[in-house]
Design a protein around this motif. Structure first.
Motif, short mmCIF file in Angstrom:
data_model
loop_
_atom_site.label_atom_id
_atom_site.label_comp_id
_atom_site.label_asym_id
_atom_site.label_seq_id
_atom_site.Cartn_x
_atom_site.Cartn_y
_atom_site.Cartn_z
N SER A 131 0.81 -1.22 0.00
CA SER A 131 0.00 0.00 0.00
C SER A 131 0.84 1.26 0.00
N SER A 132 2.08 1.14 0.48
CA SER A 132 2.97 2.31 0.54
C SER A 132 4.24 2.01 -0.26
N VAL A 133 4.41 2.72 -1.36
CA VAL A 133 5.60 2.58 -2.19
C VAL A 133 6.22 3.95 -2.37
N SER A 134 7.52 4.05 -2.17
CA SER A 134 8.20 5.34 -2.35
C SER A 134 9.42 5.14 -3.24
N PHE A 135 9.71 6.17 -4.03
CA PHE A 135 10.83 6.15 -4.99
C PHE A 135 11.75 7.32 -4.71
N GLU A 136 13.05 7.06 -4.79
CA GLU A 136 14.05 8.12 -4.73
C GLU A 136 15.07 7.86 -5.83
N GLY A 137 15.28 8.86 -6.68
CA GLY A 137 16.22 8.71 -7.78
C GLY A 137 17.45 9.56 -7.59
N GLU A 138 18.59 8.92 -7.46
CA GLU A 138 19.89 9.59 -7.44
C GLU A 138 20.70 8.97 -8.57
N TYR A 139 20.51 9.48 -9.78
CA TYR A 139 21.13 8.82 -10.92
C TYR A 139 22.63 8.63 -10.68
N PRO A 140 23.15 7.42 -10.91
CA PRO A 140 22.56 6.30 -11.65
C PRO A 140 21.78 5.29 -10.82
N ILE A 141 21.52 5.60 -9.53
CA ILE A 141 20.88 4.62 -8.66
C ILE A 141 19.45 5.03 -8.38
N GLY A 142 18.53 4.09 -8.60
CA GLY A 142 17.14 4.29 -8.21
C GLY A 142 16.82 3.41 -7.02
N ARG A 143 16.09 3.96 -6.07
CA ARG A 143 15.75 3.22 -4.85
C ARG A 143 14.24 3.24 -4.65
N VAL A 144 13.68 2.07 -4.36
CA VAL A 144 12.25 1.93 -4.14
C VAL A 144 12.05 1.21 -2.81
N THR A 145 11.14 1.72 -1.99
CA THR A 145 10.83 1.12 -0.69
C THR A 145 9.38 0.66 -0.68
N GLU A 180 17.33 -1.50 -4.70
CA GLU A 180 18.34 -0.60 -5.24
C GLU A 180 18.68 -1.11 -6.64
N ALA A 181 18.43 -0.27 -7.67
CA ALA A 181 18.62 -0.70 -9.06
C ALA A 181 19.55 0.26 -9.78
N PHE A 182 20.49 -0.32 -10.55
CA PHE A 182 21.44 0.49 -11.31
C PHE A 182 22.23 -0.39 -12.25
N SER A 183 22.83 0.24 -13.23
CA SER A 183 23.85 -0.40 -14.05
C SER A 183 25.18 0.19 -13.61
N THR A 197 21.58 -4.78 -15.55
CA THR A 197 20.98 -3.98 -14.49
C THR A 197 21.01 -4.78 -13.20
N ILE A 198 21.67 -4.22 -12.19
CA ILE A 198 21.73 -4.84 -10.86
C ILE A 198 20.48 -4.44 -10.09
N MET A 199 19.83 -5.43 -9.47
CA MET A 199 18.63 -5.15 -8.67
C MET A 199 18.81 -5.83 -7.32
N PHE A 235 19.76 -9.67 -7.52
CA PHE A 235 19.44 -10.20 -8.84
C PHE A 235 20.15 -9.36 -9.90
N LEU A 236 20.25 -9.95 -11.08
CA LEU A 236 20.86 -9.25 -12.19
C LEU A 236 20.08 -9.56 -13.46
N VAL A 237 19.69 -8.53 -14.20
CA VAL A 237 19.10 -8.70 -15.52
C VAL A 237 20.18 -8.30 -16.53
N SER A 238 20.52 -9.19 -17.45
CA SER A 238 21.55 -8.90 -18.44
C SER A 238 21.02 -9.23 -19.83
N TRP A 239 21.66 -8.67 -20.84
CA TRP A 239 21.21 -8.92 -22.21
C TRP A 239 22.39 -8.85 -23.17
N TYR A 240 22.17 -9.42 -24.34
CA TYR A 240 23.21 -9.45 -25.36
C TYR A 240 22.52 -9.42 -26.73
N PHE A 241 22.31 -8.20 -27.22
CA PHE A 241 21.69 -7.98 -28.53
C PHE A 241 22.56 -6.99 -29.31
#
Length: 913
Positions: free
Chosen positions: A160-174, A187-190, A205-207, A340-346
């Motif tokens: 019910s309570s989600v908060s976002f803080e963006g300090e590029y390159p790091i995004g934080r969601v609680t 905490e998400a960033f490349s 992208t590191i999550m 977790f890590l999301v990676s790609w190769y295109f």
């Protein structure tokens, strides 16, 4: 700048008025801007109640429009939403042309050019050009001691309570919920490490998810991540093949690798999957897991318990989703981080032809990371192997950037446009060449007259700027006979005066951001020819250009003007300095002589006593004549940012900057654009009640009626309309930033001019507040517009930063909070923090290096109000021999010999009368 046809679909026919309203008395541009005192205080004070960081929440709003790029440099475009989802999966192919897009295009201009209705992260309308829709997310299952099980997705629907803080390159969601004893932080960033372009250009992208038990009893957890196999996302014919998921387990890393399997024979008349967009691989990985691990290569929806399937295949017309997860227990108050890590190769540029095919002859180019890795699992293995360095370096930079006395809004707005490099605006090819649109898919060729404004890349990743000079500007775009630089690289080999001059100034800048003279030595022959080309456009060599002058407003103007002549003289000043370095004293003299003449002649010919104007030979071409134009002293702006001698006199420059504040800053930028139909454009960059600095106004009441000659009405067909005249009543962030940075640099500490500059930049920040539109996407003629990287100059100006790597010189002259100042800096080989404390008795200044190295011999500081006579210098507590001399308020400190400051070392200066 160019117009996209999609932007003009709602133009209506309207009669043009020629009232020539006095901007000085126009209620939409009041001389007294009636600024809120608290808002003014927040321009300089960290922690002020109105110091607006990039934050959003379910309670306060603003989550809907968040789209923060979280991929590597040149790796496509992938957004983090306000509630922690990945969206806009534009990683599968390169965009080649500027064909129209059906539906909305992110937060780019809609409604006939008005951009106040951006696309939301949920329910956005996509076309194939804007990526694919991919199912991805996380699910948390909580089991209590009495066996009660609760499952929640990590998004706004699960908490019910989600908060976002963006300090590029790091995004934080609680994630929090009053009905749950659990808090989760994302905490998400490349990886993003300034001065290390390679490790900042990884397709991953590191999550990192931190789960905390805030309850009073032990809890059991299962945290699961899932990812759809979206390889070849634009193909759905099962006759072409199938998709495959493979679970790969090794110590410290578990990877769900997603690929596709081409059919043995493609259907008649069709190419196989391996020749289509999105051929490659993507992966979801779990880092550091050794026990309690499960995974599923196939799951229609994420489900518990884990299936532990090792492989799975599915036809192209079906959805294949795999998952990974970990089980663990937490005592009350205990926390655990799962990464977790999301990676790609295109990497393949499958579509040959179009803009991206026009590279150096014989080259077949692909994305830069093609030779670095073999597939997405290989990307994951690299990140896992060097995780501490990659993630640690990113977090150290983030901490260094925000560990400052500067207000958060300023730090945010200076760094955010850098994310342009992690969007489809920017490419880095496997032949080493960087290449960029002006904005996403808008205007090709790393255009010199747009990218010259961008200050950030040279300060954070100078290697990429040096490559642009060597490979493109002085390589494939260069005419060895004339010295002309094609302003769109190898796409359009024509000159733009501001682009040519800007490239020369940037060459000087790239030299100063190098550790030695090697770069300049390589490019000097071409640089000299480029300067000679400019001089050939000034037959009487008086430092004032009067012939046809093509420029960034998509037109060619004639006659003298402050704008282009000052940029020309800026290039001459750069040429003078570079020639001196290269020992070419004769050419240095030539450049200096003409620049000295321009220093006086520009004032004599186009300064009206208050600001610099344009004197066209006739009114048959688009012109600004008596108007107050935003770039009127651009050459001096670039000169002061790059440490060049003055291009224009200080007094007249400051007067012109004050005039820009007086005549061009409107608290109602939209209202001005709507009212002044004499030069009405078709794009509006501000909504009702939003402030901005307008491109051109006419304070004397003269000139507006002839600014766009031959116009009697606006027509629906843009191609027959003199579009560049429409730029005059717009407010675009890149232009605003350069003027703002210049105001701050030229202003004395704490002066009104400094506040004016900060206010101009803050207006941009307020326009891009998350409750209004995506704060991470500054637009002009396209999303993530490169010119917006001029915003970094506002930070440089606030620090009063100067630097010359080969000479071993660095300096700081803060413009705000001199008594206690701390801010980040970057140099050729290292970055760190500068700080100073100043009172009536002494100045204590420190250069603390956080990363790399810094070689220095001369340091310039500004002990405001102190007549310094002594200096005590230490490195790591050990004394360093040095002398100090005062010169026009500047303390020039000369070390006895050059010293090399290493990581975690601090160079300290104590100055006293």
């Amino acid at each position: 700048m160019k117009y996209n046809s999609m932007m003009v679909t709602m133009l209506c026919v309207a009669k043009i008025t020629t009232s020539g309203v006095l901007a000085a008395t126009d209620p939409l541009i009041p001389e007294n801007k009636q600024l809120d005192p608290g808002w003014v205080d927040s321009l300089t004070l960290r922690g002020h109640p109105q110091d607006a960081a990039i934050r959003a929440s379910t309670k306060e709003g603003g989550l809907d429009y968040i789209g923060m790029p979280v991929g590597g440099i040149g790796c496509g475009q992938l957004y983090l939403s306000g509630d922690g989802q990945l969206w806009l999966w534009d990683i599968f192919k390169s965009n080649y042309t500027r064909e129209s897009v059906k539906g909305l295009k992110l937060s780019i201009m809609t409604m006939g050019g008005h951009y106040s209705v951006p696309v939301k992260s949920e329910g956005g309308i996509y076309s194939d050009r804007n990526g694919a829709e991919v199912d991805q997310g996380f699910v948390l299952q909580v089991t209590t001691a009495d066996g009660k099980v609760e499952t929640r997705p990590l998004n706004r629907h699960g908490f019910s309570s989600v908060s976002f803080e963006g300090e590029y390159p790091i995004g934080r969601v609680t994630y929090e919920d009053a009905a749950s004893p659990v808090t989760v932080e994302l905490e998400a960033f490349s990886p993003f490490i300034p001065l290390n372009a390679k490790d900042s250009a990884i397709p991953a992208t590191i999550m990192a998810l931190t789960v905390e038990n805030r309850g009073k009893e032990p809890l059991q957890f299962s945290l699961q991540g899932y990812l759809q196999n979206a390889v070849n996302p634009y193909d759905h014919d099962p006759k072409l093949g199938s998709r495959k998921n493979t679970l790969i387990q090794q110590d410290g890393l578990v990877t769900l690798l997603s690929t596709s399997i081409p059919a043995d024979t493609a259907p008649e008349g069709q190419t196989g999957l391996e020749q289509r967009h999105g051929w490659g691989s993507m992966a979801l990985s779990l880092l550091g897991a050794k026990e309690g691990l499960g995974g599923s290569a196939e799951a229609a929806v994420p489900a518990f318990p884990f299936k532990n399937n090792s492989t799975s295949t599915m036809a192209l017309d079906k959805k294949l989703i795999g998952s990974l997860g970990q089980q663990f227990a937490l005592e009350p108050g205990e926390r655990k981080t799962i990464t977790f890590l999301v990676s790609w190769y295109f990497p393949l540029h499958q579509e040959r032809g179009g803009f991206l095919n026009k590279m150096t002859e014989g080259d077949t180019v692909n994305r830069h990371y093609k030779p670095w890795f073999t597939d997405a699992a290989d990307v994951a293995a690299y990140v896992r192997r060097d995780f501490d360095r990659l993630a640690g370096g990113t977090r150290l930079w983030n901490k260094t950037w925000y560990d400052s006395t500067l207000p958060v809004w300023l730090l945010d707005r200076a760094i955010i446009p850098v994310n342009t490099l992690a969007t489809q605006t920017f490419f880095w090819f496997d032949n080493g060449r960087p290449w960029g649109w002006e904005g996403v898919d808008s205007c090709e060729g790393t255009c010199t007259h747009v990218w010259s404004y961008a200050q950030a890349m040279s300060r954070l990743f100078p290697e990429l700027e040096r490559r642009l000079r060597e490979i493109t500007d002085y390589g494939i775009a260069f005419d060895e006979t004339t010295g002309l630089i094609g302003y769109r690289g190898d796409h359009i080999k024509k000159v733009a005066i501001d682009g040519q001059a800007g490239t020369i100034i940037r060459t000087w800048r790239e030299h100063t951001m190098s550790p030695n003279n090697e770069f300049l030595e390589r490019v000097w022959p071409q640089t000299k020819k480029a300067i000679e080309f400019l001089i050939s456009q000034d037959p009487d060599q008086d430092g004032v250009l009067e012939g046809s002058q093509a420029h960034t407003l998509d037109a060619s103007w004639s006659g003298p003007m402050g704008w282009l002549s000052s940029v020309y003289c800026g290039a001459l000043r750069a040429g003078e300095q570079m020639a001196l370095v290269m020992g070419d004293d004769a050419f240095a003299y030539t450049c200096g002589r003409i620049a000295d003449s321009g220093y006086e002649a520009i004032v004599e010919k186009v300064y009206n006593g208050e600001y610099f104007i344009h004197r066209p030979p006739n009114k048959k071409q688009i012109n600004t004549s008596d108007g107050s134009h935003i770039d009127q002293v651009l050459g001096q702006s670039w000169a002061v940012q790059t440490g060049l001698p003055r291009v224009l006199p200080k007094e007249e420059t400051v007067s012109a900057l004050n005039a820009l504040w007086k005549y061009n800053v409107s608290p109602e930028a939209e209202g001005y654009a709507v009212k002044h139909t004499a030069i009405k454009g078709h794009r509006v960059y501000a909504a009702k009640g939003e402030a901005g600095m307008l491109m051109t106004t006419w304070p004397t009441g003269k000139g507006a009626e002839t600014a766009v000659p031959g116009m009697s009405e606006r027509v629906e067909d843009f191609e027959t309309w003199l579009g560049p005249g429409g730029y005059f009543d717009e407010c675009m962030t890149g232009f605003e930033y350069q003027a703002a940075a210049h105001m701050v640099y030229e202003g004395e500490p704490g002066s009104e001019l400094v506040k004016y500059g900060l206010a101009v930049a803050r207006n941009i920040h307020d326009r891009y507040a998350p409750e209004k539109r995506n704060p991470f996407n500054e637009i002009e003629c396209g999303d993530h517009y490169a010119r917006a990287m001029a915003g970094y100059g506002v930070l440089l100006g606030t620090c009063g930063f100067e630097y010359n790597g080969p000479q071993g010189e660095i300096g700081f002259a803060p413009r705000i909070t001199l008594e206690n100042f701390r801010a980040p800096f970057t140099a050729a080989e290292g970055w760190g923090t500068f700080s100073q404390r100043l009172d009536k008795k002494e100045m204590d200044a420190r250069i603390a290096l956080k990363h790399g190295a810094l070689e220095v011999q001369t340091v310039r500081l500004h002990p405001e109000g102190l007549e310094v006579k002594t200096v005590h210098v230490t490195l790591g507590g050990e004394p360093v021999s040095a002398t100090v001399n005062m010169h026009k308020g500047t303390a020039v400190i000369e070390l006895e010999s050059p010293i090399r400051i290493l990581e975690q070392q601090e160079l300290r200066f104590v100055l006293a009368p």
